[in-house]
Design a protein around this motif. Structure first.
Motif, PDB file in Angstrom:
ATOM      1  N   GLU A  77       0.901  -1.123  -0.123  1.00 20.53           N
ATOM      2  CA  GLU A  77      -0.019  -0.036  -0.085  1.00 20.53           C
ATOM      3  C   GLU A  77       0.786   1.219  -0.140  1.00 20.53           C
ATOM      4  N   LYS A  78       1.819   1.352   0.829  1.00 21.43           N
ATOM      5  CA  LYS A  78       2.669   2.386   0.772  1.00 21.43           C
ATOM      6  C   LYS A  78       3.437   2.745  -0.537  1.00 21.43           C
ATOM      7  N   ALA A  79       3.817   1.433  -1.100  1.00 23.09           N
ATOM      8  CA  ALA A  79       4.445   1.674  -2.511  1.00 23.09           C
ATOM      9  C   ALA A  79       3.368   2.060  -3.639  1.00 23.09           C
ATOM     10  N   GLY A  80       2.108   2.002  -3.285  1.00 26.18           N
ATOM     11  CA  GLY A  80       1.076   2.426  -4.206  1.00 26.18           C
ATOM     12  C   GLY A  80       0.650   1.418  -4.971  1.00 26.18           C
ATOM     13  N   GLY A  81       0.700  -0.004  -4.517  1.00 25.45           N
ATOM     14  CA  GLY A  81       0.215  -1.134  -5.233  1.00 25.45           C
ATOM     15  C   GLY A  81       1.348  -1.824  -6.055  1.00 25.45           C
ATOM     16  N   LEU A  82       1.083  -3.125  -6.375  1.00 27.23           N
ATOM     17  CA  LEU A  82       2.034  -3.962  -7.042  1.00 27.23           C
ATOM     18  C   LEU A  82       2.666  -3.381  -8.332  1.00 27.23           C
ATOM     19  N   HIS A  83       1.850  -2.841  -9.028  1.00 27.62           N
ATOM     20  CA  HIS A  83       2.210  -1.989 -10.300  1.00 27.62           C
ATOM     21  C   HIS A  83       3.535  -1.266 -10.122  1.00 27.62           C
ATOM     22  N   GLN A  84       3.168  -0.461  -9.087  1.00 23.30           N
ATOM     23  CA  GLN A  84       4.174   0.800  -8.710  1.00 23.30           C
ATOM     24  C   GLN A  84       5.427  -0.032  -7.977  1.00 23.30           C
ATOM     25  N   PHE A  85       5.238  -1.163  -7.261  1.00 21.36           N
ATOM     26  CA  PHE A  85       6.295  -1.634  -6.332  1.00 21.36           C
ATOM     27  C   PHE A  85       7.062  -2.557  -7.319  1.00 21.36           C
ATOM     28  N   ASN A  86       6.560  -3.309  -8.313  1.00 20.96           N
ATOM     29  CA  ASN A  86       7.329  -4.126  -9.268  1.00 20.96           C
ATOM     30  C   ASN A  86       7.750  -3.315 -10.470  1.00 20.96           C
ATOM     31  N   HIS A  87       7.322  -2.120 -11.089  1.00 20.24           N
ATOM     32  CA  HIS A  87       7.195  -1.431 -12.039  1.00 20.24           C
ATOM     33  C   HIS A  87       7.033  -2.096 -13.139  1.00 20.24           C
ATOM     34  N   TRP A  88       5.834  -2.912 -13.172  1.00 18.42           N
ATOM     35  CA  TRP A  88       4.998  -3.393 -14.406  1.00 18.42           C
ATOM     36  C   TRP A  88       3.690  -2.525 -14.646  1.00 18.42           C
ATOM     37  N   ASP A  89       3.805  -1.909 -15.809  1.00 16.50           N
ATOM     38  CA  ASP A  89       2.902  -0.964 -16.055  1.00 16.50           C
ATOM     39  C   ASP A  89       1.653  -1.391 -16.814  1.00 16.50           C
ATOM     40  N   LYS A  90       1.789  -2.702 -17.081  1.00 18.62           N
ATOM     41  CA  LYS A  90       0.799  -3.279 -18.149  1.00 18.62           C
ATOM     42  C   LYS A  90      -0.394  -4.183 -16.852  1.00 18.62           C
ATOM     43  N   PRO A  91      -1.342  -5.032 -17.585  1.00 18.23           N
ATOM     44  CA  PRO A  91      -2.304  -5.528 -16.482  1.00 18.23           C
ATOM     45  C   PRO A  91      -1.587  -6.719 -15.746  1.00 18.23           C
ATOM     46  N   ILE A  92      -2.123  -6.689 -14.503  1.00 16.06           N
ATOM     47  CA  ILE A  92      -1.744  -8.000 -13.521  1.00 16.06           C
ATOM     48  C   ILE A  92      -3.022  -8.406 -12.979  1.00 16.06           C
ATOM     49  N   LEU A  93      -3.052 -10.077 -13.048  1.00 17.70           N
ATOM     50  CA  LEU A  93      -4.037 -10.762 -12.351  1.00 17.70           C
ATOM     51  C   LEU A  93      -3.500 -11.250 -11.046  1.00 17.70           C
ATOM     52  N   THR A  94      -4.260 -11.195 -10.041  1.00 19.58           N
ATOM     53  CA  THR A  94      -3.988 -11.971  -8.668  1.00 19.58           C
ATOM     54  C   THR A  94      -4.748 -13.138  -8.260  1.00 19.58           C
ATOM     55  N   ASP A  95      -4.129 -14.206  -8.252  1.00 21.76           N
ATOM     56  CA  ASP A  95      -4.932 -15.590  -7.829  1.00 21.76           C
ATOM     57  C   ASP A  95      -5.169 -15.235  -6.196  1.00 21.76           C
ATOM     58  N   SER A  96      -6.175 -15.695  -5.878  1.00 23.89           N
ATOM     59  CA  SER A  96      -6.592 -15.586  -4.544  1.00 23.89           C
ATOM     60  C   SER A  96      -5.931 -16.415  -3.609  1.00 23.89           C
ATOM     61  N   GLY A  97      -5.012 -17.127  -3.693  1.00 26.11           N
ATOM     62  CA  GLY A  97      -4.299 -18.090  -2.905  1.00 26.11           C
ATOM     63  C   GLY A  97      -4.917 -19.226  -2.363  1.00 26.11           C
ATOM     64  N   GLY A  98      -6.248 -19.439  -3.071  1.00 25.18           N
ATOM     65  CA  GLY A  98      -7.093 -20.784  -2.853  1.00 25.18           C
ATOM     66  C   GLY A  98      -6.085 -21.832  -3.285  1.00 25.18           C
ATOM     67  N   TYR A  99      -5.283 -21.769  -4.304  1.00 23.72           N
ATOM     68  CA  TYR A  99      -4.764 -23.100  -4.757  1.00 23.72           C
ATOM     69  C   TYR A  99      -3.354 -23.441  -3.747  1.00 23.72           C
ATOM     70  N   GLN A 100      -2.744 -22.276  -3.327  1.00 26.05           N
ATOM     71  CA  GLN A 100      -1.573 -22.455  -2.393  1.00 26.05           C
ATOM     72  C   GLN A 100      -2.171 -23.088  -1.008  1.00 26.05           C
ATOM     73  N   VAL A 101      -3.294 -22.679  -0.640  1.00 26.08           N
ATOM     74  CA  VAL A 101      -4.029 -22.908   0.653  1.00 26.08           C
ATOM     75  C   VAL A 101      -4.193 -24.591   0.409  1.00 26.08           C
ATOM     76  N   PHE A 102      -4.967 -24.869  -0.902  1.00 26.99           N
ATOM     77  CA  PHE A 102      -5.177 -26.296  -1.020  1.00 26.99           C
ATOM     78  C   PHE A 102      -3.710 -27.219  -0.862  1.00 26.99           C
ATOM     79  N   SER A 103      -2.668 -26.484  -1.393  1.00 25.19           N
ATOM     80  CA  SER A 103      -1.521 -27.471  -1.542  1.00 25.19           C
ATOM     81  C   SER A 103      -0.794 -27.535   0.137  1.00 25.19           C
ATOM     82  N   LEU A 104      -1.352 -26.697   0.960  1.00 23.47           N
ATOM     83  CA  LEU A 104      -1.056 -26.945   2.154  1.00 23.47           C
ATOM     84  C   LEU A 104      -1.687 -27.777   3.115  1.00 23.47           C
ATOM     85  N   ALA A 105      -2.256 -29.014   2.271  1.00 19.71           N
ATOM     86  CA  ALA A 105      -3.238 -29.911   3.040  1.00 19.71           C
ATOM     87  C   ALA A 105      -2.747 -30.282   4.399  1.00 19.71           C
ATOM     88  N   GLY A 106      -1.654 -30.712   4.705  1.00 13.50           N
ATOM     89  CA  GLY A 106      -1.210 -31.051   5.985  1.00 13.50           C
ATOM     90  C   GLY A 106      -1.365 -29.943   7.088  1.00 13.50           C
TER      91      GLY A 106
END
Length: 379
Positions: A77-106
């Motif tokens: 947030e202080k950087a102004g979002g991921l576009h500003q943080f990583n200097h990518w000025d085209k579209p970005i899609l963010t996954d919800s993390g659901g698959y990563q949580v799925f992979s933490l089955a244990g």
């Protein structure tokens, strides 16, 4: 600011392949498209400059789970979002993390409220609810953000898949409520995509497609495939979902896959893809080329001084030889990982670009059959 739009421009006559343009506040995306995975805000081993100059990426991914844990939403947030943080000025899609949580089955526990899990970094406990995931993605600032869903394991029985789908739908309602109650943070429009679930059961998938379509979101995603089911089943369910999702909205098949998977699923009506395979396999010396698959570790390439892939319009692929890249891998030189990753990503973007050309010219189905056979060749 404008909501994401999708213009369907061409349809193939002998398959369900289609070509279109997605318009976001950060630019246009020509479909079909492959989206490089930048899990922690960067595509492994590949700079943003190379993503633009060599790979020709039009959109990249970030991941909610990883970015929430590190660097955290305060930094973003202080950087102004991921576009500003990583200097990518085209579209970005963010996954919800659901698959990563799925992979933490244990370590995960799923309940109506959300999912509790332990961080892979330090073992600390966290709770992801649909509301929290929406808030995190608002802070990250992706142009497209994904609903929080439960991804059932491959081979789940009917009872589990049904229960999981209904939970995903209830969570989706909560995602939309929270999303609609919170403003965009950074002066451009974010767009929420729901996710179809239902395992490998057609009646559940149809029910989920219809529920997702009723939300009239700017685009729709198909989840829960490429999680262990056989390829023919994946294609069958993908085809079935495409038949029951709106024609006028982009369709995103999550986490798929090999080059031939992508071509087959384009033919079924999918517009958007992502997968870690090009970079992960590249780091392990497997190269996808216009002539087939290469294991660059093999001794047969030791004295091959020809370019990695002369037919691929990627500077690195034409600049470095197979022999030199093999040497870098044998020497455990980090440059090998970058060259292989850039090459594979460039190949994936070239492939979907070629697919688009053949959809437009009207011979996609025949071109795809020939290309799939070539791409599966082990060189």
């Amino acid at each position: 600011m404008a909501t994401l739009s999708f213009e369907l421009q061409h349809k193939d006559q002998k398959s369900n392949a289609r070509a279109g343009v997605i318009t976001t506040d950060h630019g246009e995306i020509q479909t079909p498209i492959f989206m490089p995975v930048g899990t922690v805000g960067s595509v492994k081993g590949v700079s943003q400059q190379l993503l633009q100059s060599d790979v020709k990426a039009q959109i990249i991914l970030g991941n909610t789970y990883h970015l929430y844990l590190r660097p955290g939403t305060d930094v973003l947030e202080k950087a102004g979002g991921l576009h500003q943080f990583n200097h990518w000025d085209k579209p970005i899609l963010t996954d919800s993390g659901g698959y990563q949580v799925f992979s933490l089955a244990g370590t995960r526990k799923i309940k109506e409220e959300g999912v509790t899990f332990q961080s892979h970094i330090d073992g600390s406990k966290h709770l992801f609810t649909p509301e929290k995931v929406m808030d995190i993605q608002r802070s990250i600032g992706g142009d497209i953000i994904m609903a929080f869903d439960e991804c059932p394991p491959g081979g789940s029985d009917y009872g589990y898949a049904h229960k999981s789908m209904e939970l995903t739908h209830r969570w989706l309602d909560r995602c939309f409520t929270q999303f609609n109650a919170t403003p965009d943070k950074y002066g451009y429009t974010q767009n929420l995509f729901p996710i179809v679930q239902g395992g490998t059961f057609k009646d559940l998938r149809k029910q989920s497609c219809e529920y997702i379509a009723s939300k009239d979101a700017p685009g729709n995603a198909i989840g829960g495939l490429s999680v262990g089911e056989p390829e023919p089943v994946m294609y069958e369910i993908c085809d079935w979902c495409c038949q029951h999702l709106p024609q006028q909205k982009p369709r995103y098949l999550m986490g798929v896959g090999t080059p031939w998977n992508i071509l087959e699923c384009i033919g079924l009506g999918i517009d958007m893809f992502d997968c870690v395979m090009p970079t992960r396999n590249g780091r392990n010396a497997m190269l996808f080329t216009t002539q087939g698959v290469i294991n660059i570790d093999n001794k047969k390439w030791e004295f091959d001084f020809s370019p990695i892939d002369e037919a691929l319009p990627c500077e690195m692929s034409q600049y470095y030889s197979k022999s030199y890249l093999r040497h870098l891998f044998k020497a455990k030189e980090l440059l090998a990982l970058t060259i292989a990753s850039v090459h594979n990503l460039s190949f994936y973007l070239w492939l979907v670009g070629e697919a688009r050309k053949h959809i437009v010219t009207g011979d996609y189905a025949s071109w795809k059959e020939e290309m799939v056979l070539k791409l599966k060749t082990r060189l």
